[in-house]
Design an enzyme around this catalytic site. Structure first.
Site, PDB file in Angstrom:
ATOM      1  N   CYS A  22      54.834  34.188  28.270  1.00  0.00           N
ATOM      2  CA  CYS A  22      53.745  33.813  29.413  1.00  0.00           C
ATOM      3  C   CYS A  22      52.866  33.399  28.481  1.00  0.00           C
ATOM      4  O   CYS A  22      52.301  34.278  27.552  1.00  0.00           O
ATOM      5  CB  CYS A  22      53.605  35.022  30.200  1.00  0.00           C
ATOM      6  SG  CYS A  22      52.104  34.760  31.251  1.00  0.00           S
TER       7      CYS A  22
ATOM      8  N   CYS B  61      38.856  30.450  31.734  1.00  0.00           N
ATOM      9  CA  CYS B  61      39.312  29.534  32.574  1.00  0.00           C
ATOM     10  C   CYS B  61      38.069  29.083  33.477  1.00  0.00           C
ATOM     11  O   CYS B  61      37.176  29.900  33.804  1.00  0.00           O
ATOM     12  CB  CYS B  61      40.216  30.158  33.856  1.00  0.00           C
ATOM     13  SG  CYS B  61      40.960  29.390  34.890  1.00  0.00           S
TER      14      CYS B  61
ATOM     15  N   GLU C  81      45.931  35.153  25.079  1.00  0.00           N
ATOM     16  CA  GLU C  81      46.945  36.438  25.424  1.00  0.00           C
ATOM     17  C   GLU C  81      48.178  35.649  25.474  1.00  0.00           C
ATOM     18  O   GLU C  81      48.105  34.685  26.380  1.00  0.00           O
ATOM     19  CB  GLU C  81      46.340  37.389  26.000  1.00  0.00           C
ATOM     20  CG  GLU C  81      45.051  38.236  25.624  1.00  0.00           C
ATOM     21  CD  GLU C  81      44.533  39.189  26.651  1.00  0.00           C
ATOM     22  OE1 GLU C  81      43.825  40.161  26.119  1.00  0.00           O
ATOM     23  OE2 GLU C  81      44.661  39.138  28.055  1.00  0.00           O
TER      24      GLU C  81
ATOM     25  N   CYS D  96      38.897  32.037  41.116  1.00  0.00           N
ATOM     26  CA  CYS D  96      39.867  32.842  41.929  1.00  0.00           C
ATOM     27  C   CYS D  96      39.399  34.304  41.791  1.00  0.00           C
ATOM     28  O   CYS D  96      39.336  34.978  40.912  1.00  0.00           O
ATOM     29  CB  CYS D  96      41.463  32.941  41.553  1.00  0.00           C
ATOM     30  SG  CYS D  96      42.071  31.054  41.278  1.00  0.00           S
TER      31      CYS D  96
ATOM     32  N   CYS E 102      49.703  39.650  35.309  1.00  0.00           N
ATOM     33  CA  CYS E 102      49.265  38.532  35.834  1.00  0.00           C
ATOM     34  C   CYS E 102      47.736  38.738  36.337  1.00  0.00           C
ATOM     35  O   CYS E 102      47.604  39.776  36.935  1.00  0.00           O
ATOM     36  CB  CYS E 102      49.879  37.824  37.304  1.00  0.00           C
ATOM     37  SG  CYS E 102      51.608  37.631  37.032  1.00  0.00           S
TER      38      CYS E 102
ATOM     39  N   CYS F 165      41.489  37.229  40.124  1.00  0.00           N
ATOM     40  CA  CYS F 165      42.069  37.180  38.853  1.00  0.00           C
ATOM     41  C   CYS F 165      40.994  37.489  37.738  1.00  0.00           C
ATOM     42  O   CYS F 165      40.155  37.136  37.824  1.00  0.00           O
ATOM     43  CB  CYS F 165      42.536  35.538  38.728  1.00  0.00           C
ATOM     44  SG  CYS F 165      43.127  35.386  36.937  1.00  0.00           S
TER      45      CYS F 165
END
Ligand code: SAH
Length: 345
Positions: free
Chosen positions: A103, A110, A90, A114, A335, A117
Site C-alpha cells: 500500500c 493530502c 508511510e 475527508c 486505511c 481519514c
C-alpha cells in the site's frame, strides 16, 4: 545536484554521448537505476571506475529510507519512509495467505478533506517524485522476500495522498513499475484508488495502463457525500459516474467501490438503495471496508447489522460485494490511519 533519476532514457543517452561515451551506457545505467533499484553508483559493476566517479561528481541518487518499521500481530508491516528532504510518508506491506500487497503513498499529506481519514488532518506538503513512488514498491518487494519468502504480488495506491492529484508522477511511476525494463510487475495487479476526480479518471482511462480503478464512494447520496467528503462538492456524482462509464468503455475493467458503513450516517435502507442504483450504472463491485477509528466520534459507531444488510441487499441485486477485514490496526497502519504518529512531519 541533479538526481540522475529525473532523466529519461533519451536524456541519459544524450548525456553519455555529450561526455564522449557510448549510447548503450545509458541503458546499462538505466537498468541499474530502474530495474535493479540500485541507489549507489559504486555498485554499478559493469561501469568503469573512472566513469562511476564522473557520475558521482555530477549527479546524486536520492533514495528513500526506512525510518521506522513496525510489525503488526497479523503480519502487516508499516514503514515510515523518509524522503531526501526529511519528510515522511508511510508504506505498508499487507500479507495474506495468497498474496502480499504494497500500500503506497502518492503525496506527503493530502489536500482533500475527508472527515473520516487521518491523512486529511495533515497538510499536503508536496507530491512524491516518480522515484520516491517506485522506491516504496521496490523496498516493500524486498521486505516481502525477506519476511515472507515471496515477491510482492499486488500494489494499491491507498496510502497517503490522492494519486490523481499527483497524476503525472503516479502514471510515470506505474510505467516504471510495470515495464519489463523497469520492475516488470503486472499492471493488472495494481489498483489506483481515488476519491473521485472525473477529469483525471478519464485521462487515466486514456493512458492504456491496464491498471484497476477503485473509487472511495462511502455513500451514493450526493448531499451526504458532500458533508463527509467536502471537496466532492466540486465533483457531482453524476459527473463521477460519467467518468466511470468512460473508464469502463475504454478499459473493460470493472470498478471497485470502497465503502465504509457507519451507524447513524449511512446505515439506512435509502443508503443501500442509492448504492445499488449507483452500481447498476456501470460494471462494478463493492468492497465494504471495516472502519478504523481515528478519534472522530461521529464515525465511531460500527453497525454490524447494517453491514450485514448491505451484503444481503447487494447480493440480492446481483452485485458482487466483499467484506474487507482491517489489517494492521494495532500499529495504526490501517486505511486512514497513516498520519505519521511518529510526529516528524
Ligand atoms: N485518496 C485515495 C487513496 C487513499 S485512501 C482515495 O480516497 O481513494 C484509501 C482508502 O481508505 C479510501 O477508500 C478511503 O476512503 C479509505 N479510508 C480513509 N480513512 C479510513 C478509515 N479511517 N478507515 C477505513 N478506511 C478509510
Amino acid at each position: 545536484m541533479k538526481d540522475i533519476r529525473t532523466l529519461s532514457l533519451d536524456q541519459l543517452t544524450d548525456y553519455f554521448i555529450s561526455i564522449g561515451d557510448k549510447a548503450f551506457r545509458a541503458k546499462q545505467v538505466y537498468d541499474w537505476l530502474w530495474s535493479k533499484n540500485l541507489h549507489s553508483f559504486d555498485e554499478m559493476t559493469n561501469i568503469s571506475k573512472p566513469l562511476r566517479e564522473i557520475l558521482e561528481k555530477n549527479f546524486v541518487i536520492n533514495p528513500v529510507s526506512v525510518d521506522l518499521m513496525q510489525k503488526s500481530k497479523d503480519g502487516t508491516i508499516k514503514n515510515g519512509v523518509k524522503l531526501h528532504d526529511g519528510l515522511l510518508v508511510e508504506s505498508v506491506l499487507i500479507p495474506t495467505e495468497t498474496r502480499t500487497t504494497a500500500c503506497v503513498s502518492s503525496q506527503v499529506g493530502c489536500s482533500l478533506n475527508c472527515e473520516f481519514c487521518a491523512t486529511a488532518k495533515l497538510k499536503r506538503m508536496r507530491n512524491l517524485e516518480v522515484a520516491e513512488i517506485v522506491d516504496q514498491v521496490a523496498l516493500i518487494d524486498r521486505q516481502s522476500i525477506n519476511y515472507f519468502s515471496r515477491p510482492l504480488s499486488n500494489i494499491v495506491f491507498m496510502g497517503m495522498g490522492e494519486p490523481l492529484m499527483n497524476y503525472k508522477n503516479v502514471v510515470e511511476a506505474i510505467r516504471k513499475i510495470t515495464k519489463p525494463e523497469g520492475l516488470g510487475m503486472s499492471p493488472r495487479r495494481i489498483t489506483v484508488s481515488t476519491s473521485g476526480i472525473p477529469k483525471m479518471i478519464k485521462m487515466l482511462a486514456d493512458e492504456d495502463l491496464k491498471v484497476k480503478l477503485a473509487l472511495s464512494l462511502h455513500t451514493a447520496i450526493e448531499k451526504k457525500r458532500n458533508e463527509i467528503m467536502p471537496f466532492s462538492e466540486k465533483f457531482p456524482l453524476t459527473e463521477i459516474m460519467e467518468a466511470l462509464q468512460y473508464w469502463y468503455k475504454k478499459t473493460g475493467s470493472v470498478i471497485t467501490f470502497e465503502y465504509c458503513v457507519w451507524g447513524g450516517i449511512n446505515d439506512g435502507d435509502e443508503d443501500i438503495q442509492a448504492l445499488i442504483k449507483f452500481c447498476r450504472q456501470v460494471p462494478s463491485k463493492v468492497n465494504l471496508i471495516q472502519y478504523n477509528p481515528i478519534g472522530e466520534g461521529k464515525f465511531d459507531h460500527r453497525s454490524i447489522k447494517a453491514e450485514e444488510k448491505y451484503v444481503r441487499e447487494l447480493e440480492k441485486a446481483n452485485i458482487t460485494v466483499m467484506v474487507r477485514k482491517s489489517r494492521g490496526g494495532d500499529i495504526d497502519a490501517a486505511c486512514g490511519q497513516l498520519a505519521n504518529k511518529t510526529g516528524e512531519n
